[in-house]
Design an enzyme around this catalytic site. Structure first.
Site, PDB file in Angstrom:
ATOM      1  N   ARG A  77      -4.096  -3.037  -4.250  1.00 50.48           N
ATOM      2  CA  ARG A  77      -3.908  -3.374  -2.835  1.00 50.48           C
ATOM      3  C   ARG A  77      -2.516  -3.958  -2.592  1.00 50.48           C
ATOM      4  O   ARG A  77      -1.892  -3.697  -1.559  1.00 50.48           O
ATOM      5  CB  ARG A  77      -4.985  -4.340  -2.340  1.00 50.48           C
ATOM      6  CG  ARG A  77      -6.342  -3.709  -2.233  1.00 50.48           C
ATOM      7  CD  ARG A  77      -6.351  -2.579  -1.191  1.00 50.48           C
ATOM      8  NE  ARG A  77      -7.634  -1.914  -1.188  1.00 50.48           N
ATOM      9  CZ  ARG A  77      -7.808  -0.612  -1.383  1.00 50.48           C
ATOM     10  NH1 ARG A  77      -6.794   0.170  -1.591  1.00 50.48           N
ATOM     11  NH2 ARG A  77      -9.004  -0.092  -1.358  1.00 50.48           N
ATOM     12  N   GLU A  80      -0.291  -1.110  -2.631  1.00 45.44           N
ATOM     13  CA  GLU A  80      -0.460  -0.404  -1.366  1.00 45.44           C
ATOM     14  C   GLU A  80       0.307  -1.111  -0.237  1.00 45.44           C
ATOM     15  O   GLU A  80       0.946  -0.464   0.590  1.00 45.44           O
ATOM     16  CB  GLU A  80      -1.942  -0.328  -1.023  1.00 45.44           C
ATOM     17  CG  GLU A  80      -2.241   0.420   0.259  1.00 45.44           C
ATOM     18  CD  GLU A  80      -3.726   0.453   0.565  1.00 45.44           C
ATOM     19  OE1 GLU A  80      -4.177   1.509   1.022  1.00 45.44           O
ATOM     20  OE2 GLU A  80      -4.412  -0.573   0.361  1.00 45.44           O
ATOM     21  N   SER A 103      16.108 -12.015  -3.737  1.00 47.98           N
ATOM     22  CA  SER A 103      16.112 -12.307  -5.158  1.00 47.98           C
ATOM     23  C   SER A 103      14.710 -12.559  -5.685  1.00 47.98           C
ATOM     24  O   SER A 103      13.895 -13.212  -5.037  1.00 47.98           O
ATOM     25  CB  SER A 103      16.969 -13.558  -5.419  1.00 47.98           C
ATOM     26  OG  SER A 103      16.894 -13.927  -6.778  1.00 47.98           O
TER      27      SER A 103
END
Length: 136
Positions: A77, A80, A103
């Site tokens: 997830r 995703e 960073s």
């Protein structure tokens, strides 16, 4: 991880014991960050690890991961989220800051739980220094 479970510890408790955040110490214990000697010694003492573990905790990590799509549902997830919202985040960050990156070295992260009647929420905060690309 087995020792953590055997001792019935939380990452929060381990982090507090060595004066580090629970997120950072988890990452270090998973081999993605190296501890200073002081933190490594505190961790070894707190967990009751052999002294040889101090050197292992201080080693510079090779920060690599399997480049395939992750199979674990929680990790997938997050993958995703970056896949769907990555271009959006890039556009918004560059609109606000200019051409550059966030960073992951000068960086902190927190994970919080927000209780809500319709279902608890996961609150992730990623806090990284902006690094503009240099022109030469």
């Amino acid at each position: 991880m087995l020792l953590k479970k055997e001792k019935n510890l939380t990452w929060e408790a381990i982090g507090e014991a060595v004066d580090m955040t629970h997120v950072w110490i988890t990452s270090a214990c998973l081999g993605m960050n190296s501890c200073t000697q002081e933190v490594a010694e505190k961790l070894v003492t707190f967990l009751g690890l052999p002294e040889a573990a101090t050197a292992a905790l201080m080693e510079d990590p090779t920060k690599t991961w399997n480049q395939a799509v992750p199979q674990d549902p929680l990790i997938y997830r997050l993958y995703e989220v970056v896949g769907v919202y990555g271009p959006t985040l890039k556009e918004v960050i560059q609109e606000k800051f200019g051409d550059g990156i966030m960073s992951a070295i000068d960086f902190s992260m927190s994970v919080e739980k927000e209780e809500e009647p319709k279902g608890d929420r996961v609150v992730l905060t990623l806090n990284g220094k902006f690094l503009p690309y240099k022109s030469w």
